[in-house]
Design a protein around this motif. Structure first.
Motif, mmCIF file in Angstrom:
data_model
loop_
_atom_site.group_PDB
_atom_site.id
_atom_site.type_symbol
_atom_site.label_atom_id
_atom_site.label_comp_id
_atom_site.label_asym_id
_atom_site.label_seq_id
_atom_site.Cartn_x
_atom_site.Cartn_y
_atom_site.Cartn_z
ATOM 1 N N HIS A 166 -5.119 4.371 -5.463
ATOM 2 C CA HIS A 166 -5.422 3.663 -4.217
ATOM 3 C C HIS A 166 -4.630 4.305 -3.082
ATOM 4 O O HIS A 166 -3.395 4.280 -3.080
ATOM 5 N N LYS A 167 -5.354 4.873 -2.130
ATOM 6 C CA LYS A 167 -4.753 5.615 -1.028
ATOM 7 C C LYS A 167 -4.994 4.873 0.281
ATOM 8 O O LYS A 167 -6.151 4.603 0.628
ATOM 9 N N HIS A 168 -3.940 4.552 0.983
ATOM 10 C CA HIS A 168 -4.033 3.859 2.256
ATOM 11 C C HIS A 168 -3.415 4.724 3.352
ATOM 12 O O HIS A 168 -2.333 5.284 3.184
ATOM 13 N N TYR A 169 -4.111 4.796 4.470
ATOM 14 C CA TYR A 169 -3.644 5.539 5.634
ATOM 15 C C TYR A 169 -3.530 4.593 6.826
ATOM 16 O O TYR A 169 -4.261 3.601 6.910
ATOM 17 N N TYR A 211 -11.947 0.002 6.297
ATOM 18 C CA TYR A 211 -10.945 -0.083 7.350
ATOM 19 C C TYR A 211 -10.618 -1.536 7.679
ATOM 20 O O TYR A 211 -11.397 -2.453 7.420
ATOM 21 N N ARG A 224 -5.850 0.369 9.415
ATOM 22 C CA ARG A 224 -5.547 0.803 8.053
ATOM 23 C C ARG A 224 -6.847 1.275 7.421
ATOM 24 O O ARG A 224 -7.877 0.605 7.489
ATOM 25 N N MET A 226 -8.687 2.712 3.834
ATOM 26 C CA MET A 226 -8.623 2.787 2.369
ATOM 27 C C MET A 226 -9.736 3.720 1.893
ATOM 28 O O MET A 226 -10.919 3.453 2.146
ATOM 29 N N HIS A 268 0.662 4.799 1.965
ATOM 30 C CA HIS A 268 0.794 4.018 0.736
ATOM 31 C C HIS A 268 -0.084 4.605 -0.367
ATOM 32 O O HIS A 268 -1.273 4.855 -0.170
#
Length: 306
Positions: A166-169, A211, A224, A226, A268
Motif C-alpha cells: 500500500h503506497k500513499h503519496y 485520492y 493524499r 493511493m 507512507h
C-alpha cells in the motif's frame, strides 16, 4: 552458518509428503530462479542436516534455507548523505531527497540514491547489490524500499504485483478540488513524439489512483493519493487530467511560482516483511521545500476541508 542468516519454517500437517521446493514455491512464492540458485551448493537443511529440495518432508521438520549473504556491488559506491528510515538483514528503507535519481543512468551516472546506498554498505563492509523494489521520479521525494537479497526482492516484487503493498503519496495541486475523495482510472500511454512525457490515452495501460482531499488553500489543495497501479508519472498525469496539476510540475502544466519541482512526496508504505510476514508501516518526514511550501500557502487565508 549462523542462525540469523537462515530463513526457517516448521512444516505443518498439510505439508506432509510434499517436496520442499513445492512448499517454498506455492506457500512462500519462491521464484523458479531463486529455487534454482538454492540447488547450487548446500543451501537447505532439515533439522540441521543438509537436504535436497526435491526431498519430501514431514510435519514438525524444521526447514532452514540460506538466503542472505554478501554480494559484489553492481554499481559504484559513493559516500553521500542517506536518510535511513528502517534497516534489518533483509531491507533498507530510505527517505530520498528531491532532485536525486534512484538508479544511475547515462544522464546521471553518479550522485544517485543507488551510489549512496552501495557506498553506505561498503563502509559497513557488508556489500549487496542495489535492488530497489520500485523507483520514484527524480523530483519526487520520499520512501524507496531496497532489498538486500534476491529473496527479499522477489518476495516484495510478488506483493507489488498482487497489489499487497500500500503506497500513499502527499501532493499539492493547483486550484480547489471540490470532491472530497474519488478515483482517477484513465489509461496512460507515452505521449506521441516524446520519450519522457505521458498522457491519458485510450491506447494506454490501465492506471488507477484513489485520492482524498486533506486541506484546501485559496489557490491549492493538499491531497493524499493511493496507488493501485504503478505507471510512470501516474499521479502527475492523472492530476493534469483532473484539471489540477501538481504545483511545480511544469512538464504537466504546473506553475513554478511557489516551488521548483513537482510537489509530490511518497510518505507512507505498508507491506508484509519478506521473511517474517510481520506488518511493516513506514512514514517519511517531509523535506524542507515542502515545509517551506506550506509556510508560503499559509500566508494566504486557508480553509480546512469540512
Amino acid at each position: 552458518m549462523q542462525k540469523e542468516e537462515l530463513w526457517e519454517y516448521t512444516l505443518q500437517p498439510q505439508d506432509n509428503g510434499k517436496k520442499y521446493q513445492d512448499i517454498l514455491a506455492h506457500k512462500f512464492h519462491f521464484s523458479r530462479k531463486l529455487l534454482q540458485s538454492l540447488k547450487q551448493g548446500e543451501h537447505a537443511w532439515i533439522n540441521g542436516k543438509f537436504t535436497y529440495l526435491t526431498a519430501r518432508g514431514q510435519a514438525g521438520d524444521l526447514l532452514s534455507v540460506q538466503l542472505l549473504g554478501e554480494e559484489p556491488a553492481n554499481i559504484p559506491g559513493e559516500q553521500l548523505p542517506l536518510d535511513i528510515l528502517f534497516e534489518d538483514d533483509y531491507l533498507l528503507i530510505v527517505n530520498k531527497p528531491p532532485g536525486q535519481v534512484v538508479h544511475p543512468n547515462h544522464r546521471y551516472p553518479t550522485g544517485t540514491l543507488g551510489n549512496a546506498v552501495v557506498g553506505y554498505w561498503q563502509a559497513k563492509e557488508t556489500p549487496h547489490r542495489f535492488r530497489p523494489i520500485h523507483r520514484i521520479d527524480r523530483n519526487t521525494s520520499g520512501i524507496v524500499v531496497i532489498a538486500k537479497s534476491r529473496f527479499a526482492h522477489q518476495q516484495l516484487a510478488y506483493q507489488l504485483e498482487h497489489n499487497l503493498i500500500h503506497k500513499h503519496y502527499l501532493g499539492f495541486v493547483q486550484g480547489c478540488v471540490l470532491e472530497g475523495q474519488g478515483k482517477m482510472d484513465q489509461t496512460i500511454a507515452l505521449t506521441p513524439g516524446s520519450f519522457i512525457q505521458r498522457t491519458v490515452s485510450p491506447d494506454g495501460l490501465p492506471a488507477l489512483t484513489y485520492y482524498q482531499v486533506l486541506y484546501r488553500y485559496p489557490e491549492a489543495t493538499l491531497m493524499r493519493f493511493m496507488l493501485s497501479t504503478g505507471r510512470t508519472h501516474q499521479i502527475r498525469v492523472h492530476c493534469q487530467a483532473l484539471g489540477h496539476p501538481l504545483l511545480g510540475d511544469d512538464l504537466y502544466g504546473g506553475q513554478l511560482e511557489l516551488i521548483q519541482r513537482q510537489a509530490l512526496h511518497s510518505y507512507h508504505y505498508a507491506f508484509q516483511h519478506p521473511a517474517t510476514g510481520e506488518n511493516i508501516s513506514i512514514y517519511a518526514p517531509w523535506p524542507k521545500d515542502l515545509i517551506e511550501l506550506v509556510s508560503k500557502l499559509k500566508t494566504l487565508k486557508a480553509t480546512s476541508n469540512s
